[in-house]
Design a protein around this motif. Structure first.
Motif, PDB file in Angstrom:
ATOM      1  N   ASN A  95      -6.125   3.609  -6.439  1.00 17.42           N
ATOM      2  CA  ASN A  95      -4.985   4.271  -6.963  1.00 17.42           C
ATOM      3  C   ASN A  95      -4.697   4.653  -8.325  1.00 17.42           C
ATOM      4  N   TYR A 112      -0.231  -5.779  10.773  1.00 17.93           N
ATOM      5  CA  TYR A 112       0.620  -5.190   9.858  1.00 17.93           C
ATOM      6  C   TYR A 112       1.829  -5.401  10.300  1.00 17.93           C
ATOM      7  N   GLN A 166      -8.685   1.740   9.958  1.00 20.66           N
ATOM      8  CA  GLN A 166      -8.075   2.282   8.849  1.00 20.66           C
ATOM      9  C   GLN A 166      -8.727   3.342   8.044  1.00 20.66           C
ATOM     10  N   SER A 177      -4.318  -4.364   8.184  1.00 19.35           N
ATOM     11  CA  SER A 177      -5.677  -4.967   8.017  1.00 19.35           C
ATOM     12  C   SER A 177      -6.591  -4.850   9.054  1.00 19.35           C
ATOM     13  N   MET A 181       0.888  -1.085  -0.006  1.00 16.32           N
ATOM     14  CA  MET A 181      -0.132  -0.032  -0.032  1.00 16.32           C
ATOM     15  C   MET A 181       0.890   1.172  -0.097  1.00 16.32           C
ATOM     16  N   TYR A 205      -2.068   1.825   8.186  1.00 16.20           N
ATOM     17  CA  TYR A 205      -2.119   0.855   7.002  1.00 16.20           C
ATOM     18  C   TYR A 205      -2.378  -0.703   7.277  1.00 16.20           C
ATOM     19  N   HIS A 225      -9.716  -2.030   1.761  1.00 14.80           N
ATOM     20  CA  HIS A 225      -8.478  -2.347   2.162  1.00 14.80           C
ATOM     21  C   HIS A 225      -7.377  -2.667   0.861  1.00 14.80           C
ATOM     22  N   GLY A 226      -6.484  -1.704   0.777  1.00 11.73           N
ATOM     23  CA  GLY A 226      -5.432  -2.157  -0.439  1.00 11.73           C
ATOM     24  C   GLY A 226      -6.080  -1.816  -1.575  1.00 11.73           C
ATOM     25  N   LYS A 227      -7.266  -1.248  -1.717  1.00  9.66           N
ATOM     26  CA  LYS A 227      -7.853  -0.876  -3.138  1.00  9.66           C
ATOM     27  C   LYS A 227      -8.082   0.854  -3.319  1.00  9.66           C
ATOM     28  N   TRP A 251      -9.762   4.306  -0.221  1.00  5.92           N
ATOM     29  CA  TRP A 251      -9.182   4.863   1.206  1.00  5.92           C
ATOM     30  C   TRP A 251     -10.369   5.464   1.683  1.00  5.92           C
TER      31      TRP A 251
END
Length: 563
Positions: free
Chosen positions: A271, A499, A360, A481, A1, A479, A317-319, A321
């Motif tokens: 992103n 994390y 997060q 999960s 990330m 950051y 998450h990870g995709k 925000w």
């Protein structure tokens, strides 16, 4: 990330009208904000989101803008604004301004021209239509009640206003209008601001043809949400805005987007999508709303709240925000809404703050939240100022509803709950103004105020300060999960963050009773190396984190290496 400054920041929202008045006219202003910047620096916030300070007739408290490049005289001058920006930057605080471009004021020069004739060059800056069978062009309802259309005698046509009649919708289908908006955005970014919070930005693309909305109940007007929320060209417009403006600056962007899902939010904030950094979603703000909408108040349902927030935590998450918030200028005070604002006000405010700040996303603190400010109960509807509240009251009375029942909904959900003046000290008007405040101060200011909170090391203020510091020191918080524990539990809110070989266990008791937490079988807490990161009651070091009893409204955050 990818790590970015706005992912690690904490934002503080200032509603300028209610923050601090420097000249005794009863209205908060820019010099008032400047006088309190040391307070914000002490709290540790990184970014201020400033609600609109532009020229406005104030039909919707500044969200009806008549000149996007000037400052409202009640708030001060452009020189005051420039001084404020300089003073913020000097203290390491960034400034995010409100961008209100779904609509303007009907007193904006563009609209004044637009209504002059059908041939006017500004006509296509707004959405004009002929009536249908002697009635409005379609059956859409305004967010503020009544028809979303207003007839204009001058040209014999209607204009669309999804909000107040004094807030005509801008026509984003017109490239010339879009170009003007992008130029205005550059004007502010070139002055040195650090980004935009975009008001109802997912309303700017409407379905072509503006068809009638289904109206199974045969009401006078129907919700047209499916025809103007997340419309067909929304991503095209935002990508163009990004290409022409945002990509050229290191700017933070957050889009207010009612009705957005995690899947849609991924498109807005992904992103590689080149649109926005994050969105404000509203799903968790409807957890206590019944079938009749916001004013149809139903009991708070913790498992439902957990389900909604978990969906957003795991879905983005990870995709994309998340934005994290309990309060803003449109929402009631969280300690009154989901907490206990009397006997356990301090404990429940700390607990709710912790549950949010350990997730997060980028946390937003609304002015006074860090003091545990509460909802207000004014005796009469005449004491309220908010246009949404006043329109609703009038409409419900006409429908035959009992005024005391309507007032009960206002006490719970009205927007003026958030707008009572900031409580600075125990002097008259809570130190907000030397004059008569534009909206009455909450009578509890003598007990709940910033001066008292800053002197008390156990206050909510100092606890929030700690929450902000923890986020800066622990990358696991922005950051890591997210895994929900005991999703169906009626009073416990527990989750784990993971994390880079570290774990956080967050457990809150959302109730007036004691509660027992037991970690599920598959969750192994490293008892030897665990430590308490933050809690709102004292915790014995030797006590097991696998199983423990929580006091009313207790919260604990344990940090330990993963087994």
């Amino acid at each position: 990330m990818k790590k970015q400054w706005w992912k690690e920041s904490v934002v503080y929202q200032i509603y300028p009208r209610s923050f601090m008045d420097s000249n005794g006219d009863g209205i908060g202003d820019i010099q008032g904000i400047i006088s309190k910047l040391d307070y914000l620096q002490e709290l540790g916030i990184d970014v201020v989101w400033l609600s609109p300070v532009y020229d406005s007739p104030n039909d919707d408290n500044g969200y009806d803008i008549s000149d996007y490049r000037n400052i409202m005289h009640e708030f001060g001058s452009m020189a005051d604004w420039e001084e404020m920006l300089g003073e913020m930057h000097k203290r390491g605080i960034k400034l995010v301004m409100d961008l209100v471009v779904n609509h303007s004021s009907d007193e904006h020069a563009w609209f004044i021209e637009s209504r002059k004739s059908k041939e006017n060059v500004y006509r296509e800056y707004y959405i004009w239509r002929e009536g249908k069978d002697g009635k409005e062009p379609n059956n859409w309802e305004s967010v503020f009640s009544g028809s979303a259309w207003k007839y204009d005698d001058q040209t014999g046509e209607y204009y669309l206003h999804l909000f107040s009649q004094k807030q005509p919708d801008l026509n984003w289908e017109n490239p010339q209008l879009r170009s003007e908006i992008y130029d205005m955005m550059k004007f502010w970014l070139d002055k040195g601001i650090d980004g935009f919070r975009m008001d109802v930005i997912n309303f700017i693309s409407k379905v072509p043809g503006l068809p009638d909305a289904p109206n199974p109940e045969g009401k006078p007007y129907a919700s047209g949400h499916d025809y103007f929320m997340n419309g067909p060209r929304i991503h095209e417009f935002l990508q163009e805005m990004n290409e022409k403006v945002l990509s050229r600056y290191d700017a933070m962007t957050v889009g207010e987007m009612p009705g957005v899902t995690p899947e849609e939010a991924e498109l807005y904030t992904g992103n590689d999508r080149n649109e926005l950094n994050m969105v404000f979603q509203f799903e968790h703000m409807d957890v206590d709303s019944g079938a009749g909408g916001k004013w149809d108040v139903i009991p708070f349902d913790l498992p439902k709240l957990k389900e909604i927030l978990t969906k957003w935590q795991t879905g983005l998450h990870g995709k994309g925000w998340n934005s994290l918030y309990w309060n803003n200028h449109d929402q009631p005070r969280v300690v009154s809404r989901f907490g206990n604002d009397s006997e356990y006000r301090v404990e429940s405010a700390k607990m709710l703050g912790t549950l949010l700040h350990m997730m997060q996303g980028t946390p937003y603190i609304y002015q006074g939240e860090e003091l545990g400010m509460t909802n207000v109960r004014f005796e009469s509807i005449d004491d309220y100022q908010d246009i949404e509240t006043l329109n609703m009251f009038k409409e419900k009375v006409q429908e035959g509803k009992a005024p005391e029942d309507i007032m009960a909904s206002i006490y719970t959900k009205g927007r003026d709950n958030a707008r009572t003046p900031m409580q600075w000290n125990a002097t008259e008007n809570a130190g907000f103004t030397a004059g008569t405040p534009w909206l009455q101060v909450n009578p509890n200011y003598k007990a709940i105020n910033a001066e008292a909170a800053m002197k008390d090391p156990q206050s909510i203020f100092h606890f929030y300060k700690q929450l902000i510091e923890l986020r800066k020191m622990n990358p696991i918080i922005p950051y890591g999960s997210f895994e929900l524990l005991h999703g169906d539990h009626p009073t416990l809110y527990a989750y784990i963050r993971r994390y880079e070989g570290e774990e956080l266990l967050v457990v809150g008791n959302v109730s007036n009773e004691t509660g027992l937490f037991e970690a599920p079988e598959d969750v192994k807490i490293n008892e030897e190396e665990k430590r308490i990161l933050i809690s709102n009651y004292g915790v014995e070091k030797m006590e097991s984190a696998q199983r423990f009893e929580l006091k009313p409204w207790e919260v604990r955050v344990y940090k330990y290496p993963a087994n």
